[in-house]
Scaffold this motif. Structure first.
Motif, PDB file in Angstrom:
ATOM      1  N   LEU A 172      76.274 -48.132  67.279  1.00 54.48           N
ATOM      2  CA  LEU A 172      76.399 -49.221  66.041  1.00 54.48           C
ATOM      3  C   LEU A 172      76.207 -48.694  64.553  1.00 54.48           C
ATOM      4  CD1 LEU A 172      74.244 -52.239  67.933  1.00 54.48           C
ATOM      5  CD2 LEU A 172      76.935 -51.930  67.332  1.00 54.48           C
ATOM      6  N   VAL A 173      75.154 -47.748  64.672  1.00 48.69           N
ATOM      7  CA  VAL A 173      74.945 -47.372  63.226  1.00 48.69           C
ATOM      8  C   VAL A 173      76.231 -46.255  62.851  1.00 48.69           C
ATOM      9  CG1 VAL A 173      73.330 -45.763  62.055  1.00 48.69           C
ATOM     10  CG2 VAL A 173      72.547 -47.179  63.539  1.00 48.69           C
ATOM     11  N   ILE A 174      76.746 -45.619  63.654  1.00 46.40           N
ATOM     12  CA  ILE A 174      77.906 -45.104  63.394  1.00 46.40           C
ATOM     13  C   ILE A 174      78.998 -45.983  62.843  1.00 46.40           C
ATOM     14  CG2 ILE A 174      79.971 -43.728  64.341  1.00 46.40           C
ATOM     15  CD1 ILE A 174      77.902 -42.187  66.159  1.00 46.40           C
ATOM     16  N   THR A 175      79.207 -47.003  63.403  1.00 45.13           N
ATOM     17  CA  THR A 175      80.351 -48.257  63.168  1.00 45.13           C
ATOM     18  C   THR A 175      79.810 -48.740  61.740  1.00 45.13           C
ATOM     19  OG1 THR A 175      80.677 -48.778  65.532  1.00 45.13           O
ATOM     20  CG2 THR A 175      81.415 -50.477  63.795  1.00 45.13           C
ATOM     21  N   VAL A 176      78.609 -49.141  61.299  1.00 47.34           N
ATOM     22  CA  VAL A 176      78.289 -49.902  60.264  1.00 47.34           C
ATOM     23  C   VAL A 176      78.490 -48.888  59.045  1.00 47.34           C
ATOM     24  CG1 VAL A 176      76.498 -50.674  58.822  1.00 47.34           C
ATOM     25  CG2 VAL A 176      76.625 -51.518  60.949  1.00 47.34           C
ATOM     26  N   SER A 177      77.997 -47.575  59.187  1.00 47.04           N
ATOM     27  CA  SER A 177      77.779 -46.447  58.269  1.00 47.04           C
ATOM     28  C   SER A 177      79.305 -45.867  57.759  1.00 47.04           C
ATOM     29  CB  SER A 177      76.876 -45.233  58.451  1.00 47.04           C
ATOM     30  OG  SER A 177      77.569 -44.777  59.867  1.00 47.04           O
ATOM     31  N   ALA A 178      80.290 -45.998  58.858  1.00 44.98           N
ATOM     32  CA  ALA A 178      81.519 -45.533  58.763  1.00 44.98           C
ATOM     33  C   ALA A 178      82.406 -46.565  57.881  1.00 44.98           C
ATOM     34  CB  ALA A 178      82.178 -45.484  60.050  1.00 44.98           C
ATOM     35  N   ALA A 179      82.097 -47.909  58.193  1.00 42.93           N
ATOM     36  CA  ALA A 179      82.519 -49.006  57.601  1.00 42.93           C
ATOM     37  C   ALA A 179      82.160 -48.989  56.032  1.00 42.93           C
ATOM     38  CB  ALA A 179      82.342 -50.521  58.247  1.00 42.93           C
ATOM     39  N   TRP A 185      90.489 -44.849  60.931  1.00 45.70           N
ATOM     40  CA  TRP A 185      90.836 -44.010  62.009  1.00 45.70           C
ATOM     41  C   TRP A 185      89.739 -43.189  62.230  1.00 45.70           C
ATOM     42  CZ3 TRP A 185      95.270 -43.100  64.830  1.00 45.70           C
ATOM     43  CH2 TRP A 185      95.432 -42.236  65.767  1.00 45.70           C
ATOM     44  N   GLY A 186      88.957 -42.588  61.070  1.00 47.49           N
ATOM     45  CA  GLY A 186      87.793 -41.765  61.252  1.00 47.49           C
ATOM     46  C   GLY A 186      86.546 -42.530  61.978  1.00 47.49           C
ATOM     47  N   THR A 187      86.689 -43.567  61.725  1.00 48.57           N
ATOM     48  CA  THR A 187      85.558 -44.403  62.321  1.00 48.57           C
ATOM     49  C   THR A 187      85.714 -44.670  63.885  1.00 48.57           C
ATOM     50  OG1 THR A 187      85.647 -45.877  60.270  1.00 48.57           O
ATOM     51  CG2 THR A 187      84.427 -46.903  62.335  1.00 48.57           C
ATOM     52  N   ILE A 188      86.930 -44.695  64.222  1.00 49.45           N
ATOM     53  CA  ILE A 188      87.476 -44.875  65.699  1.00 49.45           C
ATOM     54  C   ILE A 188      86.731 -43.560  66.456  1.00 49.45           C
ATOM     55  CG2 ILE A 188      89.035 -45.092  67.396  1.00 49.45           C
ATOM     56  CD1 ILE A 188      88.006 -47.878  66.425  1.00 49.45           C
ATOM     57  N   GLY A 189      87.171 -42.335  65.715  1.00 47.90           N
ATOM     58  CA  GLY A 189      86.900 -41.159  66.079  1.00 47.90           C
ATOM     59  C   GLY A 189      85.322 -40.859  66.479  1.00 47.90           C
ATOM     60  N   SER A 190      84.767 -41.030  65.300  1.00 54.48           N
ATOM     61  CA  SER A 190      83.262 -40.951  65.605  1.00 54.48           C
ATOM     62  C   SER A 190      82.543 -41.982  66.438  1.00 54.48           C
ATOM     63  CB  SER A 190      82.487 -41.146  64.139  1.00 54.48           C
ATOM     64  OG  SER A 190      82.703 -42.348  63.671  1.00 54.48           O
ATOM     65  N   MET A 191      82.823 -43.154  66.382  1.00 52.06           N
ATOM     66  CA  MET A 191      82.372 -44.395  67.400  1.00 52.06           C
ATOM     67  C   MET A 191      82.669 -43.986  68.753  1.00 52.06           C
ATOM     68  SD  MET A 191      82.718 -48.168  66.884  1.00 52.06           S
ATOM     69  CE  MET A 191      84.491 -48.175  67.209  1.00 52.06           C
ATOM     70  N   GLY A 192      83.869 -43.354  68.932  1.00 51.39           N
ATOM     71  CA  GLY A 192      84.370 -43.186  70.414  1.00 51.39           C
ATOM     72  C   GLY A 192      83.496 -42.360  71.119  1.00 51.39           C
TER      73      GLY A 192
END
Length: 494
Positions: free
Chosen positions: A345-352, A173-180
Protein backbone atom coordinates in the motif's frame (compact mmCIF):
# COMPACT_ATOMS: atom_id res chain seq x y z
CA UNK A 1 -3.21 10.90 -13.95
CA UNK A 2 -2.12 14.42 -14.95
CA UNK A 3 -4.11 17.03 -13.04
CA UNK A 4 -7.48 15.62 -14.01
CA UNK A 5 -6.98 16.02 -17.77
CA UNK A 6 -8.02 13.24 -20.07
CA UNK A 7 -5.29 11.08 -21.52
CA UNK A 8 -5.28 10.93 -25.29
CA UNK A 9 -3.28 8.75 -27.65
CA UNK A 10 -0.40 10.31 -29.50
CA UNK A 11 -1.26 11.82 -32.84
CA UNK A 12 0.72 9.44 -35.00
CA UNK A 13 0.11 9.35 -38.70
CA UNK A 14 -0.60 5.94 -40.23
CA UNK A 15 2.09 4.33 -42.39
CA UNK A 16 2.08 5.65 -45.92
CA UNK A 17 1.13 3.48 -48.81
CA UNK A 18 4.31 4.37 -50.65
CA UNK A 19 7.58 2.50 -50.80
CA UNK A 20 9.38 1.71 -47.57
CA UNK A 21 13.07 0.84 -47.48
CA UNK A 22 14.14 -2.47 -45.91
CA UNK A 23 16.04 -0.51 -43.26
CA UNK A 24 12.87 1.10 -41.92
CA UNK A 25 11.63 -0.70 -38.80
CA UNK A 26 8.12 -2.08 -38.78
CA UNK A 27 6.08 0.13 -36.49
CA UNK A 28 2.61 -0.67 -35.23
CA UNK A 29 0.64 2.53 -34.64
CA UNK A 30 -2.44 2.76 -32.53
CA UNK A 31 -5.36 4.29 -34.32
CA UNK A 32 -6.72 7.46 -32.76
CA UNK A 33 -10.27 6.83 -31.59
CA UNK A 34 -12.58 9.62 -32.60
CA UNK A 35 -15.07 11.65 -30.63
CA UNK A 36 -16.03 10.91 -27.07
CA UNK A 37 -14.56 7.38 -27.24
CA UNK A 38 -10.96 8.66 -27.38
CA UNK A 39 -10.28 9.08 -23.62
CA UNK A 40 -12.13 5.87 -22.77
CA UNK A 41 -10.25 3.83 -25.38
CA UNK A 42 -6.99 5.41 -24.24
CA UNK A 43 -7.57 4.40 -20.63
CA UNK A 44 -8.61 0.89 -21.70
CA UNK A 45 -5.42 0.27 -23.69
CA UNK A 46 -3.23 1.47 -20.82
CA UNK A 47 -5.19 -0.58 -18.29
CA UNK A 48 -4.91 -3.77 -20.33
CA UNK A 49 -1.16 -3.43 -20.79
CA UNK A 50 -0.66 -2.66 -17.10
CA UNK A 51 -2.78 -5.61 -15.98
CA UNK A 52 -0.78 -8.00 -18.16
CA UNK A 53 2.49 -6.57 -16.86
CA UNK A 54 1.26 -6.86 -13.27
CA UNK A 55 0.70 -10.61 -13.79
CA UNK A 56 4.23 -11.00 -15.15
CA UNK A 57 5.87 -9.13 -12.26
CA UNK A 58 3.65 -10.93 -9.75
CA UNK A 59 4.81 -14.34 -10.96
CA UNK A 60 8.39 -13.57 -9.96
CA UNK A 61 7.48 -13.62 -6.27
CA UNK A 62 3.98 -15.13 -5.94
CA UNK A 63 5.32 -18.70 -6.01
CA UNK A 64 7.77 -18.22 -3.13
CA UNK A 65 5.16 -18.41 -0.36
CA UNK A 66 3.47 -21.41 -2.02
CA UNK A 67 6.68 -23.43 -2.44
CA UNK A 68 6.39 -25.43 0.81
CA UNK A 69 2.84 -26.50 -0.14
CA UNK A 70 3.88 -27.29 -3.71
CA UNK A 71 6.86 -29.31 -2.51
CA UNK A 72 4.74 -31.37 -0.12
CA UNK A 73 2.12 -32.08 -2.79
CA UNK A 74 4.51 -33.01 -5.60
CA UNK A 75 7.29 -34.60 -3.57
CA UNK A 76 10.00 -32.05 -4.31
CA UNK A 77 13.68 -32.70 -3.81
CA UNK A 78 15.81 -29.78 -2.62
CA UNK A 79 16.82 -28.86 -6.18
CA UNK A 80 13.21 -28.76 -7.39
CA UNK A 81 12.45 -25.76 -5.17
CA UNK A 82 15.13 -23.68 -6.84
CA UNK A 83 14.20 -24.70 -10.38
CA UNK A 84 10.53 -23.87 -9.89
CA UNK A 85 11.62 -20.25 -9.48
CA UNK A 86 14.71 -20.32 -11.70
CA UNK A 87 12.99 -21.77 -14.78
CA UNK A 88 10.73 -18.71 -14.97
CA UNK A 89 13.56 -16.22 -14.43
CA UNK A 90 15.89 -17.99 -16.88
CA UNK A 91 13.51 -17.90 -19.83
CA UNK A 92 12.08 -14.45 -19.19
CA UNK A 93 15.49 -12.89 -18.54
CA UNK A 94 17.14 -14.66 -21.46
CA UNK A 95 14.49 -13.89 -24.08
CA UNK A 96 13.45 -10.32 -23.20
CA UNK A 97 15.98 -8.67 -25.50
CA UNK A 98 14.90 -10.81 -28.44
CA UNK A 99 11.24 -10.31 -27.58
CA UNK A 100 11.76 -6.55 -27.55
CA UNK A 101 13.45 -6.52 -30.94
CA UNK A 102 10.76 -8.73 -32.46
CA UNK A 103 8.03 -6.43 -31.17
CA UNK A 104 9.70 -3.55 -33.05
CA UNK A 105 10.16 -5.52 -36.27
CA UNK A 106 6.71 -7.12 -36.46
CA UNK A 107 3.18 -6.34 -35.30
CA UNK A 108 3.28 -5.44 -31.61
CA UNK A 109 -0.27 -6.49 -30.95
CA UNK A 110 0.49 -9.89 -32.45
CA UNK A 111 3.55 -10.31 -30.22
CA UNK A 112 1.53 -9.28 -27.18
CA UNK A 113 -1.31 -11.68 -28.01
CA UNK A 114 1.08 -14.58 -28.64
CA UNK A 115 3.00 -13.89 -25.44
CA UNK A 116 -0.15 -13.55 -23.34
CA UNK A 117 -1.60 -16.74 -24.83
CA UNK A 118 1.58 -18.68 -24.02
CA UNK A 119 1.71 -17.22 -20.51
CA UNK A 120 -1.95 -18.01 -19.77
CA UNK A 121 -1.76 -21.55 -21.16
CA UNK A 122 1.43 -22.21 -19.21
CA UNK A 123 -0.29 -20.96 -16.04
CA UNK A 124 -3.03 -23.56 -16.59
CA UNK A 125 -0.44 -26.31 -17.09
CA UNK A 126 1.44 -25.19 -13.95
CA UNK A 127 -1.71 -25.53 -11.86
CA UNK A 128 -2.40 -28.98 -13.36
CA UNK A 129 1.17 -30.21 -12.87
CA UNK A 130 1.38 -33.65 -11.30
CA UNK A 131 5.16 -33.88 -11.08
CA UNK A 132 8.11 -31.58 -10.41
CA UNK A 133 9.30 -31.89 -14.03
CA UNK A 134 5.94 -30.84 -15.48
CA UNK A 135 5.79 -27.84 -13.16
CA UNK A 136 9.33 -26.75 -14.00
CA UNK A 137 8.69 -27.02 -17.76
CA UNK A 138 5.43 -25.09 -17.53
CA UNK A 139 7.13 -22.40 -15.44
CA UNK A 140 9.76 -22.11 -18.20
CA UNK A 141 6.92 -21.64 -20.72
CA UNK A 142 5.47 -18.91 -18.49
CA UNK A 143 8.82 -17.13 -18.63
CA UNK A 144 8.87 -17.44 -22.42
CA UNK A 145 5.42 -15.87 -22.68
CA UNK A 146 6.44 -13.07 -20.30
CA UNK A 147 9.48 -12.27 -22.46
CA UNK A 148 7.23 -11.81 -25.50
CA UNK A 149 4.39 -9.83 -23.95
CA UNK A 150 6.30 -7.39 -21.70
CA UNK A 151 8.28 -5.46 -24.38
CA UNK A 152 5.28 -5.48 -26.70
CA UNK A 153 3.05 -4.08 -23.94
CA UNK A 154 5.42 -1.21 -23.19
CA UNK A 155 5.88 -0.51 -26.92
CA UNK A 156 2.10 -0.24 -27.30
CA UNK A 157 2.00 2.21 -24.38
CA UNK A 158 4.91 4.22 -25.83
CA UNK A 159 3.23 4.60 -29.22
CA UNK A 160 -0.19 5.33 -27.71
CA UNK A 161 0.91 8.44 -25.80
CA UNK A 162 3.11 11.47 -26.30
CA UNK A 163 4.50 14.29 -24.20
CA UNK A 164 3.15 14.66 -20.66
CA UNK A 165 0.71 11.78 -21.22
CA UNK A 166 3.61 9.43 -22.03
CA UNK A 167 5.47 10.48 -18.88
CA UNK A 168 2.35 9.84 -16.83
CA UNK A 169 1.79 6.44 -18.46
CA UNK A 170 5.43 5.46 -17.78
CA UNK A 171 5.04 6.59 -14.17
CA UNK A 172 2.03 4.30 -13.76
CA UNK A 173 4.03 1.50 -15.41
CA UNK A 174 6.77 1.98 -12.82
CA UNK A 175 4.17 1.89 -10.06
CA UNK A 176 2.93 -1.50 -11.28
CA UNK A 177 6.49 -2.83 -11.40
CA UNK A 178 7.31 -1.87 -7.83
CA UNK A 179 3.92 -2.84 -6.42
CA UNK A 180 3.90 -6.25 -8.13
CA UNK A 181 7.02 -7.47 -6.33
CA UNK A 182 5.55 -6.83 -2.87
CA UNK A 183 2.02 -7.85 -3.84
CA UNK A 184 3.30 -11.25 -5.01
CA UNK A 185 3.95 -12.31 -1.42
CA UNK A 186 0.57 -10.98 -0.30
CA UNK A 187 -1.37 -12.76 -3.04
CA UNK A 188 0.76 -15.89 -2.74
CA UNK A 189 -0.13 -16.33 0.92
CA UNK A 190 -3.83 -15.60 0.43
CA UNK A 191 -4.26 -17.78 -2.65
CA UNK A 192 -2.34 -20.71 -1.17
CA UNK A 193 -4.46 -20.63 1.99
CA UNK A 194 -7.84 -20.13 0.29
CA UNK A 195 -7.46 -22.09 -2.98
CA UNK A 196 -4.45 -24.33 -2.45
CA UNK A 197 -1.10 -23.94 -4.20
CA UNK A 198 -2.77 -24.32 -7.61
CA UNK A 199 -4.51 -20.99 -7.01
CA UNK A 200 -1.31 -18.99 -7.54
CA UNK A 201 -1.34 -20.24 -11.16
CA UNK A 202 -5.06 -20.55 -11.89
CA UNK A 203 -5.68 -16.90 -10.97
CA UNK A 204 -3.85 -15.92 -14.18
CA UNK A 205 -6.31 -17.75 -16.42
CA UNK A 206 -9.46 -15.58 -16.15
CA UNK A 207 -7.35 -12.43 -16.13
CA UNK A 208 -5.40 -13.55 -19.19
CA UNK A 209 -8.54 -14.49 -21.12
CA UNK A 210 -10.26 -11.16 -20.39
CA UNK A 211 -7.17 -9.10 -21.26
CA UNK A 212 -6.71 -11.11 -24.46
CA UNK A 213 -10.32 -10.60 -25.60
CA UNK A 214 -10.32 -6.86 -24.86
CA UNK A 215 -6.91 -6.34 -26.47
CA UNK A 216 -8.16 -7.82 -29.75
CA UNK A 217 -10.97 -5.25 -29.67
CA UNK A 218 -9.15 -2.18 -28.36
CA UNK A 219 -5.71 -2.40 -30.01
CA UNK A 220 -5.71 -2.34 -33.82
CA UNK A 221 -3.55 -4.86 -35.66
CA UNK A 222 -0.44 -3.78 -37.51
CA UNK A 223 1.09 -5.23 -40.64
CA UNK A 224 3.87 -7.81 -40.61
CA UNK A 225 5.97 -8.02 -43.75
CA UNK A 226 8.48 -10.62 -44.85
CA UNK A 227 11.06 -7.85 -45.14
CA UNK A 228 10.72 -6.89 -41.48
CA UNK A 229 11.12 -10.51 -40.32
CA UNK A 230 14.22 -10.97 -42.50
CA UNK A 231 15.82 -7.97 -40.80
CA UNK A 232 16.25 -9.94 -37.57
CA UNK A 233 19.91 -10.49 -36.71
CA UNK A 234 19.62 -14.23 -36.13
CA UNK A 235 23.26 -14.95 -35.10
CA UNK A 236 23.16 -12.02 -32.69
CA UNK A 237 19.79 -13.13 -31.32
CA UNK A 238 21.00 -16.70 -30.69
CA UNK A 239 24.21 -15.65 -28.92
CA UNK A 240 22.38 -13.01 -26.87
CA UNK A 241 19.70 -15.45 -25.71
CA UNK A 242 22.16 -18.22 -24.88
CA UNK A 243 24.54 -15.79 -23.19
CA UNK A 244 21.85 -14.25 -21.00
CA UNK A 245 20.41 -17.67 -20.10
CA UNK A 246 23.89 -18.91 -19.12
CA UNK A 247 24.53 -15.75 -17.10
CA UNK A 248 21.25 -16.01 -15.19
CA UNK A 249 21.79 -19.76 -14.72
CA UNK A 250 25.20 -19.09 -13.17
CA UNK A 251 23.78 -16.44 -10.84
CA UNK A 252 20.85 -18.64 -9.83
CA UNK A 253 23.13 -21.62 -9.20
CA UNK A 254 25.45 -19.44 -7.10
CA UNK A 255 22.54 -18.77 -4.75
CA UNK A 256 22.10 -22.49 -4.13
CA UNK A 257 25.63 -23.91 -4.41
CA UNK A 258 27.95 -20.93 -3.98
CA UNK A 259 30.04 -18.81 -6.35
CA UNK A 260 32.95 -21.24 -6.46
CA UNK A 261 31.01 -24.37 -7.41
CA UNK A 262 32.05 -25.89 -10.79
CA UNK A 263 28.55 -25.46 -12.27
CA UNK A 264 28.42 -21.79 -11.27
CA UNK A 265 31.84 -21.05 -12.73
CA UNK A 266 31.09 -22.98 -15.93
CA UNK A 267 27.77 -21.19 -16.51
CA UNK A 268 29.24 -17.74 -15.81
CA UNK A 269 32.21 -18.44 -18.09
CA UNK A 270 29.88 -19.63 -20.86
CA UNK A 271 27.70 -16.56 -20.40
CA UNK A 272 30.71 -14.23 -20.61
CA UNK A 273 32.03 -15.99 -23.74
CA UNK A 274 28.64 -15.93 -25.50
CA UNK A 275 27.99 -12.27 -24.66
CA UNK A 276 31.48 -11.40 -25.91
CA UNK A 277 30.65 -13.24 -29.14
CA UNK A 278 27.37 -11.30 -29.28
CA UNK A 279 29.28 -7.99 -29.08
CA UNK A 280 31.62 -9.14 -31.86
CA UNK A 281 28.71 -10.19 -34.09
CA UNK A 282 26.86 -6.92 -33.47
CA UNK A 283 29.81 -4.85 -34.68
CA UNK A 284 29.75 -6.66 -38.03
CA UNK A 285 26.02 -7.15 -38.53
CA UNK A 286 24.21 -5.13 -41.20
CA UNK A 287 21.12 -4.85 -39.03
CA UNK A 288 22.28 -5.64 -35.47
CA UNK A 289 19.89 -6.92 -32.83
CA UNK A 290 20.78 -3.86 -30.73
CA UNK A 291 21.70 -0.90 -32.99
CA UNK A 292 24.90 0.83 -31.81
CA UNK A 293 23.17 4.13 -31.11
CA UNK A 294 21.03 2.44 -28.41
CA UNK A 295 24.15 1.92 -26.29
CA UNK A 296 24.85 5.65 -26.57
CA UNK A 297 21.53 6.59 -24.96
CA UNK A 298 23.07 7.16 -21.57
CA UNK A 299 19.75 7.63 -19.78
CA UNK A 300 18.57 4.18 -20.92
CA UNK A 301 21.83 2.33 -20.20
CA UNK A 302 22.48 3.94 -16.80
CA UNK A 303 18.86 3.58 -15.66
CA UNK A 304 18.94 -0.09 -16.71
CA UNK A 305 22.04 -0.60 -14.54
CA UNK A 306 20.24 1.03 -11.61
CA UNK A 307 17.18 -1.11 -12.34
CA UNK A 308 19.30 -4.27 -11.99
CA UNK A 309 20.76 -3.17 -8.66
CA UNK A 310 17.50 -1.87 -7.23
CA UNK A 311 15.49 -4.94 -8.23
CA UNK A 312 18.12 -7.18 -6.69
CA UNK A 313 17.95 -5.27 -3.42
CA UNK A 314 14.14 -5.15 -3.26
CA UNK A 315 13.57 -8.78 -4.32
CA UNK A 316 16.28 -9.89 -1.90
CA UNK A 317 14.69 -7.94 0.95
CA UNK A 318 11.22 -9.35 0.29
CA UNK A 319 12.59 -12.89 -0.17
CA UNK A 320 14.46 -12.76 3.15
CA UNK A 321 11.53 -11.22 5.03
CA UNK A 322 9.09 -13.84 3.71
CA UNK A 323 11.40 -16.53 5.15
CA UNK A 324 12.02 -14.64 8.40
CA UNK A 325 8.37 -13.90 9.13
CA UNK A 326 7.49 -17.58 8.75
CA UNK A 327 10.67 -19.27 10.01
CA UNK A 328 11.43 -17.04 13.02
CA UNK A 329 8.26 -15.11 13.90
CA UNK A 330 6.07 -18.14 13.18
CA UNK A 331 3.57 -16.65 10.72
CA UNK A 332 1.44 -18.83 8.44
CA UNK A 333 1.51 -18.22 4.65
CA UNK A 334 -1.71 -16.18 4.92
CA UNK A 335 -0.50 -14.11 7.89
CA UNK A 336 2.87 -13.54 6.19
CA UNK A 337 1.12 -12.38 3.05
CA UNK A 338 -1.05 -9.96 5.01
CA UNK A 339 2.03 -8.60 6.78
CA UNK A 340 3.29 -7.43 3.38
CA UNK A 341 0.06 -5.52 2.73
CA UNK A 342 1.29 -2.25 4.33
CA UNK A 343 4.43 -2.39 2.19
CA UNK A 344 2.37 -2.82 -0.99
CA UNK A 345 0.00 0.00 0.00
CA UNK A 346 2.79 2.45 0.84
CA UNK A 347 4.54 1.64 -2.45
CA UNK A 348 1.31 2.33 -4.34
CA UNK A 349 0.59 5.65 -2.62
CA UNK A 350 4.19 6.90 -2.80
CA UNK A 351 4.48 5.91 -6.47
CA UNK A 352 1.23 7.73 -7.32
CA UNK A 353 2.49 10.84 -5.52
CA UNK A 354 5.84 10.60 -7.31
CA UNK A 355 4.12 10.48 -10.70
CA UNK A 356 2.51 13.86 -10.01
CA UNK A 357 5.86 15.37 -8.97
CA UNK A 358 7.81 14.36 -12.07
CA UNK A 359 7.01 17.62 -13.86
CA UNK A 360 8.84 19.53 -11.11
CA UNK A 361 11.50 16.99 -10.06
CA UNK A 362 13.91 15.32 -12.48
CA UNK A 363 13.86 11.50 -12.69
CA UNK A 364 17.52 11.46 -11.62
CA UNK A 365 16.84 13.40 -8.42
CA UNK A 366 13.81 11.24 -7.65
CA UNK A 367 15.83 8.05 -8.20
CA UNK A 368 18.61 9.20 -5.88
CA UNK A 369 16.17 10.31 -3.19
CA UNK A 370 14.22 7.06 -3.46
CA UNK A 371 17.41 5.04 -3.12
CA UNK A 372 18.45 6.99 -0.02
CA UNK A 373 15.05 6.48 1.64
CA UNK A 374 15.06 2.77 0.72
CA UNK A 375 18.54 2.48 2.28
CA UNK A 376 17.14 4.02 5.48
CA UNK A 377 14.34 1.43 5.47
CA UNK A 378 16.89 -1.38 5.09
CA UNK A 379 18.96 0.11 7.92
CA UNK A 380 15.92 0.07 10.23
CA UNK A 381 15.66 -3.70 9.71
CA UNK A 382 19.27 -4.48 10.63
CA UNK A 383 18.47 -4.84 14.35
CA UNK A 384 15.42 -7.10 13.93
CA UNK A 385 16.02 -10.33 15.85
CA UNK A 386 14.51 -13.26 17.69
CA UNK A 387 12.59 -11.18 20.23
CA UNK A 388 11.45 -8.51 17.80
CA UNK A 389 7.79 -7.92 17.01
CA UNK A 390 6.21 -7.30 13.64
CA UNK A 391 4.39 -4.10 14.63
CA UNK A 392 7.23 -2.54 16.61
CA UNK A 393 10.28 -3.61 14.61
CA UNK A 394 9.47 -4.95 11.14
CA UNK A 395 6.56 -2.69 10.12
CA UNK A 396 8.46 0.62 10.51
CA UNK A 397 11.15 -0.69 8.19
CA UNK A 398 8.51 -1.84 5.70
CA UNK A 399 6.86 1.60 5.68
CA UNK A 400 10.13 3.44 5.02
CA UNK A 401 11.11 0.88 2.37
CA UNK A 402 7.80 1.49 0.62
CA UNK A 403 8.26 5.26 0.72
CA UNK A 404 11.52 4.86 -1.20
CA UNK A 405 10.68 1.98 -3.51
CA UNK A 406 7.55 3.52 -5.06
CA UNK A 407 9.15 6.74 -6.39
CA UNK A 408 12.33 4.89 -7.33
CA UNK A 409 10.74 2.50 -9.83
CA UNK A 410 8.57 5.28 -11.27
CA UNK A 411 11.64 7.46 -11.88
CA UNK A 412 13.65 4.58 -13.36
CA UNK A 413 10.94 3.82 -15.92
CA UNK A 414 10.67 7.46 -16.98
CA UNK A 415 14.45 7.97 -17.08
CA UNK A 416 15.03 4.81 -19.15
CA UNK A 417 12.14 5.13 -21.60
CA UNK A 418 11.19 8.82 -21.64
CA UNK A 419 13.38 9.79 -24.60
CA UNK A 420 13.08 6.60 -26.64
CA UNK A 421 11.56 6.75 -30.13
CA UNK A 422 8.36 4.79 -30.61
CA UNK A 423 9.88 2.51 -33.25
CA UNK A 424 12.54 1.33 -30.77
CA UNK A 425 10.34 1.14 -27.68
CA UNK A 426 10.16 -2.65 -27.68
CA UNK A 427 13.93 -3.10 -27.80
CA UNK A 428 14.52 -0.45 -25.12
CA UNK A 429 11.87 -2.03 -22.91
CA UNK A 430 13.44 -5.46 -23.43
CA UNK A 431 16.82 -4.08 -22.39
CA UNK A 432 15.42 -2.40 -19.27
CA UNK A 433 13.42 -5.48 -18.22
CA UNK A 434 16.45 -7.71 -18.82
CA UNK A 435 18.14 -5.63 -16.12
CA UNK A 436 15.10 -6.26 -13.93
CA UNK A 437 15.25 -10.05 -14.34
CA UNK A 438 19.03 -10.34 -14.03
CA UNK A 439 18.90 -8.10 -10.97
CA UNK A 440 16.22 -10.25 -9.34
CA UNK A 441 18.34 -13.37 -9.75
CA UNK A 442 21.51 -11.59 -8.64
CA UNK A 443 19.87 -10.13 -5.53
CA UNK A 444 18.76 -13.49 -4.12
CA UNK A 445 22.09 -15.13 -5.00
CA UNK A 446 24.20 -12.41 -3.35
CA UNK A 447 21.91 -12.27 -0.33
CA UNK A 448 22.24 -16.02 0.13
CA UNK A 449 26.02 -15.74 -0.17
CA UNK A 450 26.20 -12.95 2.41
CA UNK A 451 23.61 -14.42 4.76
CA UNK A 452 24.55 -18.09 4.63
CA UNK A 453 22.09 -20.77 5.75
CA UNK A 454 18.48 -19.60 5.32
CA UNK A 455 16.78 -22.94 5.95
CA UNK A 456 16.71 -22.85 9.77
CA UNK A 457 15.58 -20.30 12.35
CA UNK A 458 19.12 -20.04 13.72
CA UNK A 459 20.50 -19.47 10.23
CA UNK A 460 17.91 -16.77 9.51
CA UNK A 461 18.71 -14.97 12.77
CA UNK A 462 22.38 -14.86 11.76
CA UNK A 463 21.68 -13.94 8.14
CA UNK A 464 19.12 -11.17 8.69
CA UNK A 465 21.35 -8.40 10.14
CA UNK A 466 24.23 -9.26 7.79
CA UNK A 467 22.02 -9.18 4.72
CA UNK A 468 20.34 -5.87 5.57
CA UNK A 469 23.67 -4.26 6.42
CA UNK A 470 24.87 -5.26 2.95
CA UNK A 471 21.63 -4.07 1.31
CA UNK A 472 21.93 -0.69 3.02
CA UNK A 473 25.44 -0.25 1.63
CA UNK A 474 24.44 -1.35 -1.88
CA UNK A 475 21.51 1.09 -1.99
CA UNK A 476 23.69 4.01 -0.87
CA UNK A 477 26.28 3.17 -3.54
CA UNK A 478 23.49 3.06 -6.14
CA UNK A 479 22.31 6.51 -5.01
CA UNK A 480 25.78 7.95 -5.61
CA UNK A 481 26.04 6.11 -8.95
CA UNK A 482 22.68 7.59 -10.00
CA UNK A 483 23.82 11.15 -9.36
CA UNK A 484 27.01 10.54 -11.36
CA UNK A 485 25.82 8.36 -14.25
CA UNK A 486 22.17 9.17 -14.96
CA UNK A 487 21.69 12.35 -17.04
CA UNK A 488 19.17 14.94 -15.94
CA UNK A 489 17.08 14.59 -19.11
CA UNK A 490 15.62 11.30 -20.39
CA UNK A 491 16.94 10.20 -23.77
CA UNK A 492 20.17 12.12 -23.30
CA UNK A 493 23.55 10.77 -24.37
CA UNK A 494 25.36 13.10 -21.96
Amino acid sequence: MSHGSSVEPANVAPPSSGHRTPESPQVTHLARPSGDDAPRRSWLVLGLMLLAQFMVILDVSVVNVALPSIGAALGFSSGDYQWTVSAYVLLSGGLLLLGGRLSDLIDRRRMFVIGLSVFTTASLLSGLAGSPLMLILSRAAQGMGAAMLTPAAMAIVMTAYAGRQRTTALAVWGTIGSMGIAAGVLFGGALTTLLGWQGVFFINIPIGVVVLALTLRAVPAGVTTLTSIRRLDLPGAITAVLGLVALVLGIEHAGAEGWTSPMTLLALAAGAALLTAFAWIEKRATTPLVPPHIWRVRSLVSATAVMAGVTGAVVGAIFLNSLFLQGVLGGSPLVTGLQFLPLALVITVSAATAGKLLGRVSPRSMMAAGLAVTALGAALLIHVGEHSGYLTDVLPGFVVLGLGVGPMFVAISVAAMGGIKGEEAGLASGLMMTGHEVGAALGVALLTTVGGNLTTAAGLLTAYPKAFTALTGVLLVLAVFTLIAVPRRAGSAR
